[in-house]
Write a protein that holds these residues in place. Sequence first.
Motif, PDB file in Angstrom:
ATOM      1  N   GLN A  19       0.812  -1.215   0.000  1.00 48.73           N
ATOM      2  CA  GLN A  19       0.000   0.000   0.000  1.00 48.73           C
ATOM      3  C   GLN A  19       0.847   1.269   0.000  1.00 48.73           C
ATOM      4  N   GLN A  23       1.032   4.244  -3.040  1.00 50.96           N
ATOM      5  CA  GLN A  23       0.835   5.689  -2.906  1.00 50.96           C
ATOM      6  C   GLN A  23       1.963   6.461  -3.579  1.00 50.96           C
ATOM      7  N   PHE A  26       1.585   6.056  -7.323  1.00 50.99           N
ATOM      8  CA  PHE A  26       0.503   6.900  -7.846  1.00 50.99           C
ATOM      9  C   PHE A  26       1.027   8.300  -8.175  1.00 50.99           C
ATOM     10  N   PHE A  84      -5.460   2.891  -6.551  1.00 53.78           N
ATOM     11  CA  PHE A  84      -6.485   3.310  -5.594  1.00 53.78           C
ATOM     12  C   PHE A  84      -7.348   2.156  -5.087  1.00 53.78           C
TER      13      PHE A  84
END
Length: 309
Positions: A19, A23, A26, A84
């Motif tokens: 995770q 991020q 992204f 996401f």
Amino acid sequence: MESSHNVSEFILLGLTQDQESEQICFLLFSLFYAVTVVGNLLIIITIKSSQSLISPMYFFLSYLSFVDICYSTVTTPKMIAGFFVERKTISFAGCITQLFFGHFLGCTEIFLLTVMAYDRYIAICKPLHYMTLMTGRVCGWMVLGSWTGGFVHSIIQTFLTTQLPFCGPNEIDHYLCDVHPLLKLACIDTYIVGIIVVANTGMISLTCFVVLVISYIVILVSIRRRTSEGRLKALSTCASHITVVVIFFGPCIFMYLRPSKTFSEDKTVSVFYTVFTPMLNPLIYTLRNEEVKTAMRKVWTRKVDSEDK
């Protein structure tokens, strides 16, 4: 071979499952995609608006920039959106569509880079015949041939893939739909199809790469007889092309000139030709090309002045 699909969608495992890494990815890939679109659009607008960038090289460069925008758009937005969500799915039709356009645009870029190398060979090694050989009509046919070659290649890849039976599982350890991960999920022995993939994609990549290497060796040998100023200009132009060729063709040859197997490095290698190359092309061609930088300044200065008036 009769196809049978019990799979309506595929699950893409993505670039990473961590995770925190997602991020960071992204932010990075959103920036990369923005730079790709803005940079290549800037080149297209500059070439179309400038009166000085009318040579065949810039004609081909404008189409290369257009292909780069489209090529990056096929995979990058889907990958960014996947950061996401925990369960990254793509429909069967969506997967095949992504496969088709990915190979269509990727192969078109391969042919365009080969055409650009031929253009540089004629310009540097046969300068007196350049305007006779590289007419607007010839350049147009070369671009059309590149698009046609990419289309035919992609149709073959897509047809072969859609004829395979997919009975489950449906997890693809990748961030995009490509031939090798899909062959791994098929319910039958895909050895023959894998050989065809190597013959189709791998040999196109290798053959064009060899042609490019030979053409640039001939160019480098021929410029030794030039003045130092002419030699530097030719080297600057060729260096841009060679950089793009190495970044793009290296990963392509690694991915497709091999048996139909998947490796853990595949996702990282794919990032080079689906994300980095389309982003780096405008930077490489503008930073090393004074003509483009000068034309870009003139075009955008003229636009600012007209808006002020």
